[in-house]
Design an enzyme around this catalytic site. Structure first.
Site, PDB file in Angstrom:
ATOM      1  N   GLY A  20      22.059 -49.296  -1.721  1.00 10.44           N
ATOM      2  CA  GLY A  20      20.676 -49.742  -1.921  1.00 10.44           C
ATOM      3  C   GLY A  20      20.371 -51.108  -1.328  1.00 10.44           C
TER       4      GLY A  20
ATOM      5  N   GLY B 249      19.379 -51.924   1.735  1.00 14.16           N
ATOM      6  CA  GLY B 249      18.133 -51.897   2.512  1.00 14.16           C
ATOM      7  C   GLY B 249      16.906 -51.843   1.608  1.00 14.16           C
ATOM      8  N   CYS B 250      16.986 -51.004   0.570  1.00  8.96           N
ATOM      9  CA  CYS B 250      15.874 -50.916  -0.390  1.00  8.96           C
ATOM     10  C   CYS B 250      15.634 -52.275  -1.022  1.00  8.96           C
ATOM     11  CB  CYS B 250      16.203 -49.917  -1.503  1.00  8.96           C
ATOM     12  SG  CYS B 250      16.598 -48.268  -0.902  1.00  8.96           S
TER      13      CYS B 250
ATOM     14  N   LYS C 223      17.896 -55.598  11.309  1.00 12.30           N
ATOM     15  CA  LYS C 223      19.014 -56.029  10.469  1.00 12.30           C
ATOM     16  C   LYS C 223      20.346 -55.842  11.178  1.00 12.30           C
ATOM     17  CE  LYS C 223      17.460 -53.264   7.371  1.00 12.30           C
ATOM     18  NZ  LYS C 223      17.217 -52.461   6.136  1.00 12.30           N
TER      19      LYS C 223
END
Lengths: 555, 555
Positions: free
Chosen positions: A264, A266-267, A190
């Site tokens: 959050g 990435g989650c 990413k």
């Protein structure tokens, strides 16, 4: 494979009390992407948008118990790991997965691993000695590994792999290749921490034609008109995520968003990819959809809390206006129509005209009057269905509407002798002047036929169709009550009711209601569109009432 | 009060790894009901649809930390408690809530307390000594207490209160009153464990006219037609939930469903009520909506796992077909239209005809031909907007469509001298035969005007409106490139492009696109409806291309 509308996805991660990250975010993402979510809590955090206040790890034995409970019972179609915190939890997860899928290691569902080393707020969420264990033990089981730049640097440098400095696209592509050698089937590196521009990406691409470029937001060709209107992506900063599969490299572009609603992220992304994989999407398509979903979730975030706000996980969802049909409620649309017009509906189907017929006290002239006006009304009804024919898309629709017209023609044909029962002749009909109530109702049908799409005529015809069916059944029900007030014996009008409660007419009503429910389910209306439909229904119930007022008054 | 589209709701409960109950179910319910979910995990369970395999309690200090993290940061609008497990966790929750709202105890958000004593599968989830503490410590803070029959019996008998035997409606109403004396502001006594019939409820109601009856599913009056079609609720077994408020008693009826998909029903209902309270609903309305939501969630459940299946929490949701507009993507609908017709769109806006004009090499006859045909086409365009006027609902819509007609009339008026620039006179137009390409496009506009609702004409006009705007900007962009192939100096057609890239026309394009996006956002289309719109757009881009083919070929 069990067929389910909602494939089950499992997250193995930490719990975020604030609800923006961890298993909480994952479960929201699964729900928003049409999946069923299960979860194994590896650790609890006391956390909010400002940071992680405390972490409390689950004992390895309890992680194992949770994981076994889920895997033993629920047909998991994809999995993700988030915060795994320490060596023992990683080893536990790996050991349970290996043993559960020992008989057929290939049957392990695709596992997305988000290495979650550090939180957005800077809290360390993976203990340093756990990095090597994650790589050596977990990565060989991983279908897609999704580190960001700094996580990739930590992991690569801990393995003595170069380049550990990821400063440009070239470096990202090289790093993604190095990460692939660590064992995962695919790598998504990413690029959120790197800044580049669309033109730089194009330059890089020109030198590397083997690299695929995926950029829903940048497909600039022939979209000057969008850019002029504010959709200016050409010169803006872009974020590039690099997807390395065994076959090739793909760059996923999206505009960098200047937002603090990133708690959050990435989650959310890894959970969204897992959802898409569970739906059977390829890693390429699933990643593209998940990136777009996450990007919009950031852009449409509604700030909450005092720090880094969570994303808007529900941005792609809207509420149904008509509930899903169930065995107990097979006609929710018709039910809502009736329930939204209780008073008008009652005034129509229990009208004095009907009650006097049920008692057998109605003057015959009233029925004669309404029979004549009914024949005049039916011409409008047929013509409106002519408009429906003209608006049809398929032969089946054309046929259904045409059959209605033929039925109407038979009904009003001079050779139809049913009217003779009430002493009404074709000449009577020909000579009778049209009542204003007839014109009102008939012209409204034509207006519906002119104004809306096909559904408009269908709606306008519904109140008449269903209402007469209701009147027939209402009579039957009243008649069956002990000591009923309804007169059957010697009631000249009993036959009139039997027509509407009879099998033939009731079948037609059921067919009509089925059509309405099918349209409502397949073309799920917005609140505005539902209100349009409902208004047509409401007006027609009022016009039906007016029709019977006219009959009683012989006006 | 912070204004948010998604009010925040907090669940304080156990974690269910299987995802069907506990904080997992709660978070799904919050999301499905348009709320933002936060959670405090009081205990972890290893659990699936077959039962609870193990429970692991969080230390009280960590419960406190989670709760403080949430309350200190997130504007909670409603709360619920589920499984609280033991005395220490109950006392911790009560103590933190009391201290957090100490300054203004009235400001505590409405708290729904589901006492969760025993799981659906029979596992004990509240330790026996905790029952009294729950009553003495927590209930005084509770806005709505939602025990089922057996929980009510445990609680009432532990307090020496009678009746502890709840065997009929009378008993339920009495028990709800007794529960109210324990401290909560309102009580919802759930009747799932009791069996009764609609007629029994009516009988009870006749004796107690003070009792309110809420029964969306049983409003039987004038709905014989629904009952005949399978919606037979009159004789079926019903479940009655009793809501006791300080003011009165209300009975909420719904049909008993024969289903094993009931894992997490209590969690779902209390979470749904908390969501409705967070949205500002009253306890009566919120309870009614939540009961209906939960009921449909059971009826539409998709079985998963080998035991008691979870509910279908997402039954009320559907996916948007057009993404939410964001600052970076303000025209998602127009973007999707263009992206779904990339080839046709390019063939239209970069047509040879346009390219030859941009080079200045187009034979003047071609432009003369298309100018004449354009004037003929505009008559159809005006007439189609006449149909749009006829289909309008508001004066504003009528005015907008009428203005388009006036604009078209001015454009084709003999006194309009713009055409003279290309050597085309009004007489030329009058004498020119209509091309089939013109008829095709014009007649298609009229067909759109006839068949669909107003949006159909609006869509059909969009490809022309937006396409010419794109051509103008494309020319401008190509012209600005270093070493451009576009000829401006001495190009007789430069003025033609300027017309479309000029401020007046571009403003009209932007207005048109704004209208399209507003309609798409307010009347969020179903996939079927979106495809109808898209198909009209696609066909019109093809017809535009055909129009310029005709111009080049002078056909």
């Amino acid at each position: 494979m069990t067929v389910t509308e909602q494939p089950a996805v499992l997250t193995i991660a930490g719990s975020d009390s604030g609800g923006g990250a961890g298993i909480q975010a994952d479960l929201k993402v699964f729900t928003a992407n049409g999946c069923y979510g299960a979860s194994v809590a590896v650790a609890l955090t006391a956390q909010n948008t400002r940071g992680v206040q405390a972490v409390y790890a689950s004992p390895p034995a309890f992680i194992e118990q949770q994981l076994r409970s889920v895997l033993d019972d629920i047909p998991i179609k994809a999995m993700k790991t988030g915060m795994l915190f320490d060596v023992s939890s990683i080893c536990t997860v790996v050991q349970v997965l290996r043993s559960h899928y020992a008989k057929d290691p290939e049957s392990i569902p695709p596992l997305v691993c988000d290495p979650v080393c550090v939180s957005t707020s800077g809290h360390n969420l993976l203990q340093p000695d756990a990095v090597n264990v994650l790589v050596s033990e977990l990565l060989p089981l991983v279908f897609l590994f999704t580190p960001n730049k700094s996580e990739a640097e930590i992991i690569l440098s801990s393995h003595g792999l170069e380049p550990s400095d990821i400063i440009d696209l070239e470096g990202m592509v090289e790093a993604s290749q190095a990460l692939l050698t660590l064992g995962p089937k695919n790598v998504l590196l990413k690029g959120g921490h790197l800044t580049t521009t669309y033109n730089e990406v194009l330059k890089f691409r020109a030198a590397r034609p083997d690299v695929r470029m995926v950029s829903t937001n940048f497909d600039g060709e022939n979209t000057e008109i969008l850019q002029a209107a504010g959709y200016d992506t050409q010169d803006c900063e872009v974020v590039v995520d690099v997807l390395r599969t065994p076959q090739r490299v793909a760059l996923f572009l999206h505009p960098r968003v200047d937002s603090t609603s990133t708690h959050g992220t990435g989650c959310t992304l890894s959970a969204a990819i897992a959802s898409q994989l569970a739906h059977g999407k390829s890693v390429n398509d699933g990643t593209a959809l998940a990136i777009e979903y996450t990007h919009t979730a950031i852009e449409s975030a509604i700030p909450i809390g005092k720090g880094h706000s969570p994303l808007n996980h529900g941005h792609a969802l809207i509420m149904r206006t008509i509930p899903k049909a169930t065995p107990r409620d097979p006609y929710p649309f018709v039910r809502m129509l009736i329930q939204s017009t209780t008073q008008q509906w009652k005034a129509y189907v229990e009208h004095q005209f009907v009650q006097q017929m049920a008692r057998g006290t109605l003057p015959l002239e009233c029925l004669q009057h309404v029979t004549k006006q009914g024949a005049l009304y039916l011409k409008y009804y047929g013509r409106a269905h002519g408009l429906l024919v003209a608006k049809s898309s398929s032969s089946a629709e054309i046929k259904a509407a045409s059959n209605t017209i033929i039925d109407v023609l038979n009904e009003v044909s001079p050779s139809n002798t049913a009217r003779a029962r009430w002493g009404v002749t074709d000449v009577d009909i020909h000579l009778t002047p049209e009542s204003t109530a007839t014109t009102a109702y008939g012209a409204f049908l034509m207006d519906c036929g002119l104004r809306g799409d096909g559904m408009s005529v269908t709606m306008a015809a519904a109140a008449c169709l269903i209402g007469y069916g209701e009147v027939g059944l209402w009579f039957k029900k009243e008649q069956s009550r002990p000591g009923t007030w309804v007169v059957v014996e010697g009631n000249p009008y009993a036959q009139w009711f039997e027509q509407w409660s009879g099998e033939q007419y009731q079948t037609a009503v059921k067919t009509g209601m089925d059509i309405l429910e099918t349209i409502a389910a397949e073309d799920s209306p917005s609140p505005a569109r539902f209100e349009e439909w409902r208004t047509v229904w409401e007006r027609c119930t009022e016009l039906e009432r007016g029709f019977w007022d006219m009959a009683l008054q012989q006006s």
